[in-house]
Design a protein around this motif. Structure first.
Motif, PDB file in Angstrom:
ATOM      1  N   LEU A   6       0.827  -1.202   0.000  1.00 30.22           N
ATOM      2  CA  LEU A   6       0.000   0.000   0.000  1.00 30.22           C
ATOM      3  C   LEU A   6       0.867   1.260   0.000  1.00 30.22           C
ATOM      4  O   LEU A   6       0.594   2.221  -0.735  1.00 30.22           O
ATOM      5  N   LYS A   7       1.922   1.242   0.812  1.00 31.01           N
ATOM      6  CA  LYS A   7       2.818   2.407   0.876  1.00 31.01           C
ATOM      7  C   LYS A   7       3.509   2.624  -0.456  1.00 31.01           C
ATOM      8  O   LYS A   7       3.632   3.765  -0.936  1.00 31.01           O
ATOM      9  N   THR A   8       3.975   1.538  -1.079  1.00 35.70           N
ATOM     10  CA  THR A   8       4.631   1.645  -2.380  1.00 35.70           C
ATOM     11  C   THR A   8       3.676   2.196  -3.428  1.00 35.70           C
ATOM     12  O   THR A   8       4.042   3.027  -4.271  1.00 35.70           O
ATOM     13  N   TRP A   9       2.427   1.728  -3.381  1.00 36.34           N
ATOM     14  CA  TRP A   9       1.393   2.176  -4.331  1.00 36.34           C
ATOM     15  C   TRP A   9       1.125   3.667  -4.150  1.00 36.34           C
ATOM     16  O   TRP A   9       1.131   4.432  -5.120  1.00 36.34           O
ATOM     17  N   VAL A  10       0.868   4.088  -2.918  1.00 34.13           N
ATOM     18  CA  VAL A  10       0.466   5.476  -2.646  1.00 34.13           C
ATOM     19  C   VAL A  10       1.571   6.460  -3.003  1.00 34.13           C
ATOM     20  O   VAL A  10       1.313   7.544  -3.528  1.00 34.13           O
ATOM     21  N   TRP A  11       2.830   6.087  -2.750  1.00 37.39           N
ATOM     22  CA  TRP A  11       3.936   7.018  -2.960  1.00 37.39           C
ATOM     23  C   TRP A  11       4.618   6.836  -4.318  1.00 37.39           C
ATOM     24  O   TRP A  11       5.676   7.423  -4.563  1.00 37.39           O
ATOM     25  N   ALA A  12       4.018   6.064  -5.202  1.00 34.29           N
ATOM     26  CA  ALA A  12       4.616   5.832  -6.524  1.00 34.29           C
ATOM     27  C   ALA A  12       4.738   7.141  -7.296  1.00 34.29           C
ATOM     28  O   ALA A  12       3.762   7.865  -7.472  1.00 34.29           O
ATOM     29  N   GLY A  13       5.951   7.455  -7.731  1.00 34.09           N
ATOM     30  CA  GLY A  13       6.180   8.632  -8.566  1.00 34.09           C
ATOM     31  C   GLY A  13       6.396   9.932  -7.843  1.00 34.09           C
ATOM     32  O   GLY A  13       6.770  10.933  -8.451  1.00 34.09           O
ATOM     33  N   ILE A  14       6.176   9.964  -6.524  1.00 34.36           N
ATOM     34  CA  ILE A  14       6.275  11.226  -5.793  1.00 34.36           C
ATOM     35  C   ILE A  14       7.715  11.708  -5.713  1.00 34.36           C
ATOM     36  O   ILE A  14       7.979  12.911  -5.769  1.00 34.36           O
ATOM     37  N   ALA A  15       8.666  10.799  -5.605  1.00 31.83           N
ATOM     38  CA  ALA A  15      10.074  11.197  -5.502  1.00 31.83           C
ATOM     39  C   ALA A  15      10.543  11.963  -6.729  1.00 31.83           C
ATOM     40  O   ALA A  15      11.442  12.796  -6.652  1.00 31.83           O
ATOM     41  N   ARG A  16       9.926  11.710  -7.901  1.00 24.75           N
ATOM     42  CA  ARG A  16      10.323  12.377  -9.137  1.00 24.75           C
ATOM     43  C   ARG A  16       9.580  13.698  -9.335  1.00 24.75           C
ATOM     44  O   ARG A  16       9.953  14.493 -10.192  1.00 24.75           O
ATOM     45  N   TYR A  17       8.533  13.914  -8.573  1.00 25.36           N
ATOM     46  CA  TYR A  17       7.650  15.036  -8.822  1.00 25.36           C
ATOM     47  C   TYR A  17       8.135  16.279  -8.081  1.00 25.36           C
ATOM     48  O   TYR A  17       8.704  16.161  -7.005  1.00 25.36           O
ATOM     49  N   PRO A  18       7.934  17.505  -8.640  1.00 26.51           N
ATOM     50  CA  PRO A  18       8.287  18.714  -7.911  1.00 26.51           C
ATOM     51  C   PRO A  18       7.619  18.729  -6.545  1.00 26.51           C
ATOM     52  O   PRO A  18       6.425  18.501  -6.423  1.00 26.51           O
ATOM     53  N   HIS A  19       8.417  19.004  -5.508  1.00 31.40           N
ATOM     54  CA  HIS A  19       7.930  18.802  -4.135  1.00 31.40           C
ATOM     55  C   HIS A  19       6.726  19.656  -3.790  1.00 31.40           C
ATOM     56  O   HIS A  19       5.897  19.264  -2.978  1.00 31.40           O
ATOM     57  N   GLU A  20       6.579  20.853  -4.420  1.00 30.59           N
ATOM     58  CA  GLU A  20       5.453  21.687  -4.039  1.00 30.59           C
ATOM     59  C   GLU A  20       4.131  21.188  -4.595  1.00 30.59           C
ATOM     60  O   GLU A  20       3.078  21.696  -4.235  1.00 30.59           O
ATOM     61  N   TYR A  21       4.161  20.176  -5.505  1.00 27.91           N
ATOM     62  CA  TYR A  21       2.930  19.681  -6.108  1.00 27.91           C
ATOM     63  C   TYR A  21       2.795  18.165  -5.994  1.00 27.91           C
ATOM     64  O   TYR A  21       2.234  17.522  -6.865  1.00 27.91           O
ATOM     65  N   PHE A  22       3.359  17.578  -4.950  1.00 31.22           N
ATOM     66  CA  PHE A  22       3.305  16.124  -4.877  1.00 31.22           C
ATOM     67  C   PHE A  22       1.917  15.629  -4.491  1.00 31.22           C
ATOM     68  O   PHE A  22       1.590  14.479  -4.715  1.00 31.22           O
TER      69      PHE A  22
END
Length: 411
Positions: A6-22
């Motif tokens: 569930l954690k992997t699913w929810v946070w998928a792609g966030i590390a690559r995304y600009p932090h102010e719009y995650f």
């Protein structure tokens, strides 16, 4: 196991995304998971009505689940807008297929209005056109389905009741759009405020810590401690500052100190030094860390000379009857973060102690350096040998007065 998935699913792609719009990316993943969970709950009903239309419903549900698995995959590879559009299209296809399959007014089309309200959370301000397009599309699909039911299903209502029912549906769709508009304004304002506060807090952190150290501190909770085989340390101190404190008001005193230290900050930045800290009327900076630099000693000497010139100009401006002592030392140091609430980036080692003694055992308007600093910079600067002095805890050390840049150097 489930928690990890569930954690992997929810946070998928966030590390690559600009932090102010995650937030939109995370919400896209969460909504996809919620729809899958709701779809799984429909499977027992589909099996119960298997001999009727349940079999087809089972296939629709399974197809929807499989297609929604693609959403976090798209986010993981950085296709954020495509992930949102894919989620919406799969959602629409599932509702249309379900409505056409059962051919009953099961109020499934009301899920379109739920999507209207959720649309503002999916898209950023730069994607506003998609936000409004899909909000209007969902409202139109809701009304279209309502008309479809009234035209195709056996008439349970007289014409007046049908007209009133359709009018109520239009008002409900309009209310959903208005709610969506209101939510969009508030969400946009909140995200901008959050981005501003985050940027400001990060800027405050960068004012305390070096950029690379601040990044490491944000990304890891591990102890930060680094060893540097060669670094230069600069200490500057205003001589006889206590009498000045007595003759100035608090506002004047802070104004003078602020102007001096701001000038030192600019010089440290110009020569690639890292400001470590200020203590009272003392200023500490270092070269060659947190990133190694072979010119650390030369940069420190350049900075020290310009500090003297800057301080003399400020002293003349405020008629200060004092001078600046500066000490420079080179050698091995250990640097790291200490503290928990009011943490700081600091340095330790014999080279730090020796540089501090160069300042405290120095003279007004003079820059005193160690033998190691002299050896690294003698080709660039003019020196005079002061001779040996006794340093507490270290013993007798040979020191030099840094006079100026050599005339052959254009700086």
């Amino acid at each position: 196991m489930f928690k990890h998935v569930l954690k992997t699913w929810v946070w998928a792609g966030i590390a690559r995304y600009p932090h102010e719009y995650f937030t939109p990316v995370r919400l896209t993943n969460i909504i996809a998971f919620v729809i899958i969970a709701v779809s799984v709950c429909q499977i027992p009903s589909a099996i119960w009505f298997w001999q009727q239309t349940g079999q087809n419903q089972f296939y629709i549900t399974c197809t929807t689940i499989l297609l929604l698995v693609i959403v976090p995959v798209l986010n993981h590879f950085g296709h954020y807008l495509q992930a949102k559009i894919w989620l919406i299209l799969v959602y629409i296809a599932d509702l249309i297929a379900t409505c056409l399959l059962w051919e009953l007014d099961l109020y499934i089309h009301f899920f379109y209005l739920l999507a209207v309200v959720c649309c503002p959370f999916f898209f950023t301000d730069k994607e506003a056109k998609y936000k409004w397009f899909f909000s209007v599309l969902f409202s139109g699909l809701f009304l279209t389905t309502e008309v479809y039911y009234q035209l195709t299903l056996p008439h349970q209502y007289n014409p007046d009741q049908q007209s009133f029912k359709f009018t109520s549906a239009c008002l409900l769709a309009l209310a959903s759009l208005l709610c969506s508009f209101h939510i969009q304004k508030n969400i946009g304002r909140s995200w901008k405020k959050l981005a501003f506060e985050k940027k400001r807090s990060e800027q405050l952190l960068l004012n305390i810590l070096p950029t690379s150290i601040a990044q490491r501190l944000k990304n890891s909770s591990h102890l930060i401690a680094d060893y540097f085989a060669q670094a230069s340390i600069l200490f500057a101190d205003i001589q006889d500052f206590t009498p000045i404190c007595k003759s100035c008001t608090p506002q004047q005193l802070v104004k003078i100190l602020n102007e001096i230290f701001c000038a030192f900050d600019e010089l440290s930045l110009r020569y690639g030094l890292e400001k470590i800290k200020t203590s009272g009327d003392g200023y500490m900076a270092a070269g060659g860390l947190p990133k190694a630099n072979s010119e650390h000693a030369i940069n420190c000497c350049h900075c020290a000379l310009d500090m003297q010139y800057a301080f003399q100009a400020i002293s003349q401006k405020y008629n200060l009857k004092t001078g600046l002592r500066i000490g420079i030392g080179c050698g091995e140091v250990v640097a790291g973060i200490i503290g928990k609430n009011k943490f700081s980036y600091d340095m330790w080692g014999e080279a730090v102690n020796l540089a501090s003694r160069m300042e405290s055992h120095g003279a007004c308007h003079r820059i005193q350096t160690t033998q190691s600093t002299y050896d690294l910079t003698k080709s660039e600067f003019e020196y005079v040998n002061r001779g040996k002095i006794t340093v507490k805890g270290i013993g007798s050390v040979n020191t030099y007065w840094l006079l100026d840049r050599k005339s052959t150097i254009s700086h």
